[in-house]
Write a protein that holds these residues in place. Sequence first.
Motif, PDB file in Angstrom:
ATOM      1  N   VAL A  57       0.794  -1.233   0.000  1.00  0.00           N
ATOM      2  CA  VAL A  57       0.000   0.000   0.000  1.00  0.00           C
ATOM      3  C   VAL A  57       0.825   1.282   0.000  1.00  0.00           C
ATOM      4  O   VAL A  57       0.300   2.343  -0.351  1.00  0.00           O
ATOM      5  CB  VAL A  57      -0.982   0.028   1.191  1.00  0.00           C
ATOM      6  N   TYR A  58       2.092   1.213   0.377  1.00  0.00           N
ATOM      7  CA  TYR A  58       2.927   2.408   0.436  1.00  0.00           C
ATOM      8  C   TYR A  58       4.018   2.353  -0.629  1.00  0.00           C
ATOM      9  O   TYR A  58       4.253   1.327  -1.256  1.00  0.00           O
ATOM     10  CB  TYR A  58       3.588   2.543   1.809  1.00  0.00           C
ATOM     11  N   ASP A  59       4.717   3.475  -0.772  1.00  0.00           N
ATOM     12  CA  ASP A  59       5.925   3.520  -1.586  1.00  0.00           C
ATOM     13  C   ASP A  59       7.049   4.080  -0.726  1.00  0.00           C
ATOM     14  O   ASP A  59       6.817   4.590   0.380  1.00  0.00           O
ATOM     15  CB  ASP A  59       5.710   4.365  -2.840  1.00  0.00           C
ATOM     16  N   GLN A  60       8.268   3.986  -1.241  1.00  0.00           N
ATOM     17  CA  GLN A  60       9.454   4.419  -0.507  1.00  0.00           C
ATOM     18  C   GLN A  60      10.177   5.538  -1.239  1.00  0.00           C
ATOM     19  O   GLN A  60      10.106   5.638  -2.468  1.00  0.00           O
ATOM     20  CB  GLN A  60      10.415   3.242  -0.321  1.00  0.00           C
ATOM     21  N   LEU A  61      10.903   6.340  -0.496  1.00  0.00           N
ATOM     22  CA  LEU A  61      11.700   7.401  -1.105  1.00  0.00           C
ATOM     23  C   LEU A  61      12.827   6.807  -1.928  1.00  0.00           C
ATOM     24  O   LEU A  61      13.101   7.223  -3.055  1.00  0.00           O
ATOM     25  CB  LEU A  61      12.256   8.322  -0.021  1.00  0.00           C
ATOM     26  N   PHE A  62      13.529   5.839  -1.349  1.00  0.00           N
ATOM     27  CA  PHE A  62      14.557   5.060  -2.031  1.00  0.00           C
ATOM     28  C   PHE A  62      14.225   3.589  -1.806  1.00  0.00           C
ATOM     29  O   PHE A  62      13.507   3.242  -0.862  1.00  0.00           O
ATOM     30  CB  PHE A  62      15.957   5.359  -1.477  1.00  0.00           C
ATOM     31  N   ALA A  63      14.757   2.713  -2.668  1.00  0.00           N
ATOM     32  CA  ALA A  63      14.514   1.284  -2.519  1.00  0.00           C
ATOM     33  C   ALA A  63      15.792   0.524  -2.852  1.00  0.00           C
ATOM     34  O   ALA A  63      16.615   0.982  -3.662  1.00  0.00           O
ATOM     35  CB  ALA A  63      13.374   0.831  -3.420  1.00  0.00           C
ATOM     36  N   LEU A  64      15.954  -0.638  -2.239  1.00  0.00           N
ATOM     37  CA  LEU A  64      17.145  -1.451  -2.464  1.00  0.00           C
ATOM     38  C   LEU A  64      16.979  -2.304  -3.709  1.00  0.00           C
ATOM     39  O   LEU A  64      15.974  -3.008  -3.866  1.00  0.00           O
ATOM     40  CB  LEU A  64      17.410  -2.353  -1.256  1.00  0.00           C
ATOM     41  N   ASP A  65      17.981  -2.272  -4.585  1.00  0.00           N
ATOM     42  CA  ASP A  65      17.940  -3.120  -5.778  1.00  0.00           C
ATOM     43  C   ASP A  65      18.461  -4.513  -5.451  1.00  0.00           C
ATOM     44  O   ASP A  65      18.724  -4.838  -4.278  1.00  0.00           O
ATOM     45  CB  ASP A  65      18.702  -2.471  -6.938  1.00  0.00           C
ATOM     46  N   SER A  66      18.610  -5.351  -6.459  1.00  0.00           N
ATOM     47  CA  SER A  66      19.006  -6.739  -6.231  1.00  0.00           C
ATOM     48  C   SER A  66      20.431  -6.875  -5.708  1.00  0.00           C
ATOM     49  O   SER A  66      20.815  -7.925  -5.200  1.00  0.00           O
ATOM     50  CB  SER A  66      18.856  -7.547  -7.521  1.00  0.00           C
ATOM     51  N   LYS A  67      21.220  -5.800  -5.806  1.00  0.00           N
ATOM     52  CA  LYS A  67      22.586  -5.802  -5.250  1.00  0.00           C
ATOM     53  C   LYS A  67      22.627  -5.203  -3.855  1.00  0.00           C
ATOM     54  O   LYS A  67      23.703  -5.064  -3.273  1.00  0.00           O
ATOM     55  CB  LYS A  67      23.522  -5.027  -6.180  1.00  0.00           C
ATOM     56  N   GLY A  68      21.469  -4.823  -3.328  1.00  0.00           N
ATOM     57  CA  GLY A  68      21.425  -4.202  -2.016  1.00  0.00           C
ATOM     58  C   GLY A  68      21.794  -2.736  -2.020  1.00  0.00           C
ATOM     59  O   GLY A  68      22.055  -2.156  -0.961  1.00  0.00           O
ATOM     60  N   GLU A  69      21.795  -2.104  -3.198  1.00  0.00           N
ATOM     61  CA  GLU A  69      22.152  -0.693  -3.314  1.00  0.00           C
ATOM     62  C   GLU A  69      20.894   0.157  -3.382  1.00  0.00           C
ATOM     63  O   GLU A  69      19.906  -0.215  -4.021  1.00  0.00           O
ATOM     64  CB  GLU A  69      23.017  -0.473  -4.561  1.00  0.00           C
TER      65      GLU A  69
END
Length: 525
Positions: A57-69
């Motif tokens: 239901v929410y979104d994030q300002l930043f998100a972690l990609d598959s490399k953890g970045e």
Amino acid sequence: MPAPSRITRLLAGAALSAMLALPAAAQTLRVVLVNDLASLDPVQSTAAFVRNHGFMVYDQLFALDSKGEAQPQMVESFEHSPDGMRWHFTLREGLAFHDGAPVRAADAVASIRRWAQRDVVGRALAAATASLEVADERSFTLTLARPFALVTEALARPTASALFVMPERLAQTPATTAITDATGSGPFVFEAREWQSGNRAVYRRNPAYRPRPEPADGLAGGKVVRIERLEWLSMPDPATAAAALQSGEIDFLEVPSPDIIPTLERNRAIRLFALNPVGSVVWLRINHTQPPFNDPRARRALLHLVNQQENQQAIGVRPSEQVPYCPAYFLCGTPLETAAGAEGLREAEPERARALLREAGYDGRRVVFLNATDSPANNAVTLTMAEAFRRGGLAMDVPSMDWATLTQRRNRREPQDQGGWNLFVTIANVFDAQNPLTNLYLASPCDGGLAGWPCDEALERLRRAWWEEPDAAKRRALLDQVQERAYQVLPYISAGQYRTLSARRANIEGMRPTTIPVFWGVEKK
């Protein structure tokens, strides 16, 4: 124009019914996750079920990609001063909440402030912050008072009290008061009227959601929803859940019981895959405020009674999915794996444990080990360790309850005979344990910490030195010191690392190794 005949009307009605019924069946995804949805506030609770709800239901300002970045998600652009002490963020255009209100910088700032009251990462960032201010409708500025080398990583916090953006009107709720309004700006809308705790939670696709243009990558990128409706069903009995998957009543089962996996492997309509490729770890959480474990010698005694491989065998993890011994606080098989300061955990040494308990002055009092019986893995390792602790001379009391009740009772600070507790088990993933900043149960800030309330200034100084250091090589050297101190303090004990497989119907496509179950990009063929 003549009126349509009765037969024509009947045929048209039948055709319309077919058009509505068939796509609805094809576009409804039914899932069974580890725990049921019992509450809605992603700040007040660190439970995985609230986090799973939050990612819908929410979104994030930043998100972690598959490399953890950390990658920009709601943020369109950002910049910082050369010394890294001042950051400016601009939100993407056209973001809107489920009620139609635009997402503003004021919503983001209020959400960060509320989150920072509860989460271990948020508190660390807040302690380093001089000011966090709205610049205009779409941008805000963060000014640091002291170095903090992981700003974007903090804003991408995906677990524990994950950082989600909610409307300012909700984010102004005190962090000690639970919100009950799940209005977000994420890819799904929560159907509150259809929520039946202990039965099901329902979500529908958010038609106003605007995905990022990049392909989905880990938890980052474009969140393109390809289903119309998602039903999160309650099936606490593992056999019932597995049977429902095989019959097609459900489409996805997050953690099948290990004993049913061979049967699922033989079913051509089922596909097994590693949603969480690094694996999970059993955390034995210790209450530092109540005897006998207010004495570090009694806590160390547990290191010589816990056998990590025995715990994994109790869960039923196949040898191919086990890590027989892992001394690393930040998980084995990761860049931050280390054995610094390690003690015990390979095999039980009851006599050594008894000696440490005598030194600690253990008087035979009851040790309350909370047991969430609705989680098969938690239940198995709790019973296994309780028996090992009895062999070590501890008088064990293992009250049964469901996980939702345990998450409430673990907040009680009273002595054992007044409803308090000494131990409980939780299952963590790599996001929970990733590093000295994000590892929520490593933090030892005394009364301000999470249930268990470990208190150690030296460990807190080392943790802070780690995330303040901008040089990655120097941070790696500090890591060993953090773990060495953690083995002396023992805010928790890593009681076994293993990998679990998830299961889906063969006609479900688009599920990726995201560690956290998310359902954008998922299709039902």
